[in-house]
Design an enzyme around this catalytic site. Sequence first.
Site, PDB file in Angstrom:
ATOM      1  N   TYR A 195       0.891  -1.254  -0.021  1.00 56.58           N
ATOM      2  CA  TYR A 195       0.067   0.065   0.294  1.00 56.58           C
ATOM      3  C   TYR A 195       0.948   1.191  -0.094  1.00 56.58           C
ATOM      4  O   TYR A 195       1.798   1.320   0.857  1.00 56.58           O
ATOM      5  CB  TYR A 195      -0.877   0.177   1.159  1.00 56.58           C
ATOM      6  CG  TYR A 195      -1.962  -1.105   1.234  1.00 56.58           C
ATOM      7  CD1 TYR A 195      -2.879  -1.042   0.218  1.00 56.58           C
ATOM      8  CD2 TYR A 195      -1.647  -2.262   1.990  1.00 56.58           C
ATOM      9  CE1 TYR A 195      -3.732  -2.046   0.407  1.00 56.58           C
ATOM     10  CE2 TYR A 195      -2.536  -3.383   1.913  1.00 56.58           C
ATOM     11  CZ  TYR A 195      -3.528  -3.190   1.145  1.00 56.58           C
ATOM     12  OH  TYR A 195      -4.521  -4.291   1.175  1.00 56.58           O
ATOM     13  N   SER A 196       0.478   2.245  -0.893  1.00 53.94           N
ATOM     14  CA  SER A 196       1.367   3.553  -0.933  1.00 53.94           C
ATOM     15  C   SER A 196       1.071   4.424   0.283  1.00 53.94           C
ATOM     16  O   SER A 196      -0.177   4.312   0.838  1.00 53.94           O
ATOM     17  CB  SER A 196       0.822   4.342  -2.137  1.00 53.94           C
ATOM     18  OG  SER A 196       1.042   3.843  -3.296  1.00 53.94           O
ATOM     19  N   CYS A 354      -0.162   7.751 -11.138  1.00 52.90           N
ATOM     20  CA  CYS A 354      -0.412   6.866 -10.302  1.00 52.90           C
ATOM     21  C   CYS A 354      -1.851   6.264 -10.050  1.00 52.90           C
ATOM     22  O   CYS A 354      -2.826   7.188 -10.227  1.00 52.90           O
ATOM     23  CB  CYS A 354       0.108   7.349  -8.829  1.00 52.90           C
ATOM     24  SG  CYS A 354       0.110   5.927  -7.505  1.00 52.90           S
ATOM     25  N   GLU A 394       3.435   4.660 -11.568  1.00 51.92           N
ATOM     26  CA  GLU A 394       3.278   3.608 -10.630  1.00 51.92           C
ATOM     27  C   GLU A 394       1.838   3.105 -10.692  1.00 51.92           C
ATOM     28  O   GLU A 394       0.815   3.887 -10.325  1.00 51.92           O
ATOM     29  CB  GLU A 394       3.537   3.845  -9.064  1.00 51.92           C
ATOM     30  CG  GLU A 394       4.191   2.505  -8.352  1.00 51.92           C
ATOM     31  CD  GLU A 394       4.558   2.971  -7.325  1.00 51.92           C
ATOM     32  OE1 GLU A 394       5.954   3.607  -7.159  1.00 51.92           O
ATOM     33  OE2 GLU A 394       4.277   3.182  -6.011  1.00 51.92           O
ATOM     34  N   TYR A 396      -1.042   0.032 -11.373  1.00 51.85           N
ATOM     35  CA  TYR A 396      -1.311  -1.443 -11.129  1.00 51.85           C
ATOM     36  C   TYR A 396      -2.669  -2.085 -11.521  1.00 51.85           C
ATOM     37  O   TYR A 396      -3.685  -1.519 -11.943  1.00 51.85           O
ATOM     38  CB  TYR A 396      -1.236  -1.503  -9.432  1.00 51.85           C
ATOM     39  CG  TYR A 396      -2.134  -0.226  -8.794  1.00 51.85           C
ATOM     40  CD1 TYR A 396      -3.370  -0.094  -8.572  1.00 51.85           C
ATOM     41  CD2 TYR A 396      -1.345   0.633  -8.321  1.00 51.85           C
ATOM     42  CE1 TYR A 396      -3.915   0.961  -8.118  1.00 51.85           C
ATOM     43  CE2 TYR A 396      -1.826   1.746  -7.597  1.00 51.85           C
ATOM     44  CZ  TYR A 396      -3.221   1.889  -7.625  1.00 51.85           C
ATOM     45  OH  TYR A 396      -3.659   2.927  -7.227  1.00 51.85           O
TER      46      TYR A 396
END
Length: 396
Positions: A195-196, A354, A394, A396
């Site tokens: 987790y960021s 992101c 980044e 996902y």
Amino acid sequence: MNKPVKQHLIDPEICIRCYTCEMTCPIEAITHDDNNVVVDAEKCEFCMDCIPVCPTGSIDEWRVVTTPYSLDEQFGWMELPAQEDLEDGGDTGGMEALDEAMAALLAEAHEGAGGKSKAPTSASKASVNLHNLAKPAVAKVQGNFRLTGEEADSDVRHIILDFGGQPMPTLEGQSIGIIPPGRDADGKPHLPRLYSISSPRDGERPGYNNLSLTVKREENGLCSNYVCDLQIGDEVQVTGPFGATFLMPNDPDARILMICTGTGSAPFRAFTMHRQRSRGSSGGDMVLFFGARTPDSLPYFGPLNKVPDRILKKHMVFSRIPGADKEYVQDRMMVEEEAIAEMIADPKTHIYICGLRGMEVGVDHAFANIAESAGMSWSATRDAMREDGRYHVETY
Ligand code: A2P
């Protein structure tokens, strides 16, 4: 002397231990221990399937070696060894052909992906992997607040974790791993989920050894449901911190262009809070393009709106407002074409993207259109920015 071979390696300083490469490798050539994720030289067939899925580019490391590094050697690394000096006269025949074939594969693999990234030159040095699978830190839950409205179809939470006396120095843009309790189907402990961090380096509360995360509850998500259901006082096993490239420049004049969807906003909350706390409204400008379904489902909608425009210029775009046209971040970027063209031409500008992997292509096309209308080559500009530590993805 053995014939030199090309060995595929992973940079342990940059790897964020998301294990995506390991899950992607079709022949199980990638493995991990408590410390590192590594490539088995005896198994790797250079198929390159792992390259585009890596969110940090840490997977894209190569050394020409006479004896390949063993798994045990790689497990012990804190950083990558330098390219060894090959003895003069070593037979490097065949290496050039291999280099060319790999360069072609890599060029293809990097299409649309974040690519190999570098930290901004003025960024602070990140601490990584202080707590690993064998010795995780134990954090205490200090808060768990719902960020999305009750009507929203997503449950996104702001989780605050306190580390007490344990070291957990973090920088904006880094992540931590959370180990869900219990065992998997094979009876092994679960791997951590990443987790960021959404708080700045000096803590969710300035001067405290705590941090925050922005977590979306995923249907059947083992770890996200565990985290979203945490209660104040619960103890959580944590690995990390991870990530050494998606970091903020310390240069006070750096201009920051941020593009995100959903929980991809976490690092940008951290960036904004760090700028606010350290510099108030002086220094370079920050611009945010943030996509969500509705205002109700946009994490930090209220607090973000309160940040003055002179610190953060906000473009919040919504895809599912009844009666309105669907709008994605890349659509709004086209509306703001002139402002973006001016920013990308400025060597002080850093770009951060992101969130959903799906937006990467659309955002890249928007940048290409904008750059090319302004007479710039986007691929050359993007490559130069990446090389300079000013372009970060980044997804996902
Ligand atoms: P939508 O799902 O309405 O098509 P999520 O709520 O799933 O985290 O998504 C955040 C936002 O990102 C939503 O507004 C979603 O729109 C949007 N989104 C989905 N796909 C893309 C894409 N390919 N490019 C940009 N935004 C996207």
